[in-house]
Write an enzyme that holds these catalytic residues in place. Structure first.
Site, PDB file in Angstrom:
ATOM      1  N   SER A 100       0.949  -1.606   0.351  1.00 40.54           N
ATOM      2  CA  SER A 100      -0.337  -0.107   0.513  1.00 40.54           C
ATOM      3  C   SER A 100       0.599   0.945  -0.010  1.00 40.54           C
ATOM      4  O   SER A 100       2.048   1.696   0.765  1.00 40.54           O
ATOM      5  CB  SER A 100      -0.580   0.332   1.752  1.00 40.54           C
ATOM      6  OG  SER A 100      -1.935  -1.148   1.092  1.00 40.54           O
TER       7      SER A 100
HETATM    8  C1  LIG Z   1      -2.882  -4.569  -0.620  1.00 42.34           C
HETATM    9  S1  LIG Z   1      -2.424  -5.663  -0.120  1.00 42.34           S
HETATM   10  C2  LIG Z   1      -1.769  -5.814   1.536  1.00 42.34           C
HETATM   11  C3  LIG Z   1      -0.338  -5.212   1.331  1.00 42.34           C
HETATM   12  C4  LIG Z   1       0.083  -5.407   2.960  1.00 42.34           C
HETATM   13  N1  LIG Z   1      -0.455  -5.328   4.209  1.00 42.34           N
HETATM   14  C5  LIG Z   1       1.355  -5.130   2.414  1.00 42.34           C
HETATM   15  O1  LIG Z   1       1.523  -3.594   3.654  1.00 42.34           O
HETATM   16  O2  LIG Z   1       1.935  -5.059   1.419  1.00 42.34           O
HETATM   17  C6  LIG Z   1      -3.643  -6.933   0.092  1.00 42.34           C
HETATM   18  C7  LIG Z   1      -3.250  -8.349   0.205  1.00 42.34           C
HETATM   19  O3  LIG Z   1      -4.090  -9.097   1.011  1.00 42.34           O
HETATM   20  C8  LIG Z   1      -4.025 -10.781   0.468  1.00 42.34           C
HETATM   21  N2  LIG Z   1      -5.508 -11.491   0.845  1.00 42.34           N
HETATM   22  C9  LIG Z   1      -6.648 -11.111   0.030  1.00 42.34           C
HETATM   23  N3  LIG Z   1      -7.441 -12.227  -0.022  1.00 42.34           N
HETATM   24  C10 LIG Z   1      -7.038 -12.366   1.555  1.00 42.34           C
HETATM   25  C11 LIG Z   1      -7.412 -13.051   2.444  1.00 42.34           C
HETATM   26  N4  LIG Z   1      -9.092 -13.522   2.423  1.00 42.34           N
HETATM   27  N5  LIG Z   1      -7.055 -13.697   3.420  1.00 42.34           N
HETATM   28  C12 LIG Z   1      -5.948 -12.834   3.970  1.00 42.34           C
HETATM   29  N6  LIG Z   1      -4.639 -12.246   2.671  1.00 42.34           N
HETATM   30  C13 LIG Z   1      -5.675 -12.060   2.106  1.00 42.34           C
HETATM   31  C14 LIG Z   1      -3.665 -10.642  -0.748  1.00 42.34           C
HETATM   32  O4  LIG Z   1      -3.124 -12.061  -0.917  1.00 42.34           O
HETATM   33  C15 LIG Z   1      -2.510  -9.502  -0.548  1.00 42.34           C
HETATM   34  O5  LIG Z   1      -1.316  -9.593  -0.128  1.00 42.34           O
END
Ligand SMILES: C[S@@+](CC[C@H](N)C(=O)[O-])C[C@H]1O[C@@H](n2cnc3c(N)ncnc32)[C@H](O)[C@@H]1O
Length: 256
Positions: A100
């Site tokens: 993000s």
């Molecule tokens: C915007 S990215 C997160 C950025 C992260 N917080 C960082 O600092 O890099 C969103 C993440 O949520 C994960 N995601 C999506 N659905 C999910 C779920 N049901 N459970 C866990 N992770 C999930 C995606 O694979 C992705 O890696």
């Protein structure tokens, strides 16, 4: 709280680990010199990012500002993206996912109103960067990532930087981490179309959750669990990658 290791020391350690393959090729003296110069440059880029993107936009919490100054964001992205790590936008981290924008990381962390002792649950580990920032300002962090290779990479990055108060698990975060509940704070960094009920159930009374909710139009929603129920407010329009997995088939609660 991870305030015990000096920022440059942690960063130099991380840079040394990430740059290990370079060290094999280069003569040791030159590699160490290059790595120190790179560390200094990144430190300056990060300080500029904090002043221009974080403080200038109204983030006031001193612990959050210090964490944003300390965590080496460039070590959470690939080498080819590292030169953009302190710019004002999200970056790709592989598997169609992103790290993000720095301001959003600071804003969501500040919204949790942490004092350093809390147990925090993060859904969507991604690169591990947000988890590291949380690791700086909370007691313990539990973070879940649905893409297993991302979870593995984040675990290695966080361990290499010494964040032993951050625990990474591969799995579907829709269900939370019941064995570790209740949590004083929950942060969701992928957008569900409704707030997952298991995450509400795992939030302690008095705890806060910040979560982007929606599909095309999303809002960052701040929830507070009270003795009698939930308070919630929409705080900012945002655009996150969608939450995947069980959320797609889960039933919404009445009124959600
Ligand atoms: C915007 S990215 C997160 C950025 C992260 N917080 C960082 O600092 O890099 C969103 C993440 O949520 C994960 N995601 C999506 N659905 C999910 C779920 N049901 N459970 C866990 N992770 C999930 C995606 O694979 C992705 O890696």
């Amino acid at each position: 709280m991870m305030g015990d290791m000096h920022a440059v020391t942690r960063e130099a350690l991380g840079a040394a680990l990430v740059g290990a393959s370079l060290l094999v090729l280069a003569c040791q003296e030159n590699a160490v010199t290059a790595s120190s110069a790179e560390t200094r440059n990144r430190h300056a880029e990060r300080a500029r990012m904090v002043e221009q993107q974080i403080v200038a936009r109204g983030i006031e919490n001193a612990a959050v500002i210090a964490a944003m100054r300390r965590v080496p964001r460039h070590l959470f992205v690939s080498r080819s993206e590292a030169s953009q790590a302190y710019e004002d936008h999200p970056l790709p981290i592989g598997y169609g996912q992103t790290i993000s924008q720095p301001f959003i990381v600071a804003f969501m962390t500040e919204a949790l109103d942490l004092d350093g002792s809390e147990k925090v649950l993060e859904i969507g580990t991604g690169s591990g960067y947000q988890a590291a920032v949380l690791g700086e300002v909370a007691g313990e962090v539990f973070t879940i990532e649905i893409v297993a290779p991302l979870a593995e990479r984040a675990r290695e990055t966080l361990a290499g930087l010494g964040y032993d108060n951050v625990h990474v698990r591969a799995g579907d975060g829709y269900l939370g981490w019941p064995q570790e509940a209740p949590f004083d704070a929950v942060i969701v960094t992928a957008a569900p179309d409704h707030v997952p009920q298991p995450l509400i159930d795992q939030l302690a009374v008095g705890g806060r959750m910040i979560v982007p909710v929606g599909e095309d139009a999303q809002n960052l929603v701040l929830l507070r669990r009270t003795e009698t129920g939930l308070e919630q407010e929409a705080v900012m329009p945002v655009r996150f990658v969608p939450m995947t997995g069980l959320v797609r088939t889960a039933e919404r609660e009445p009124g959600d």
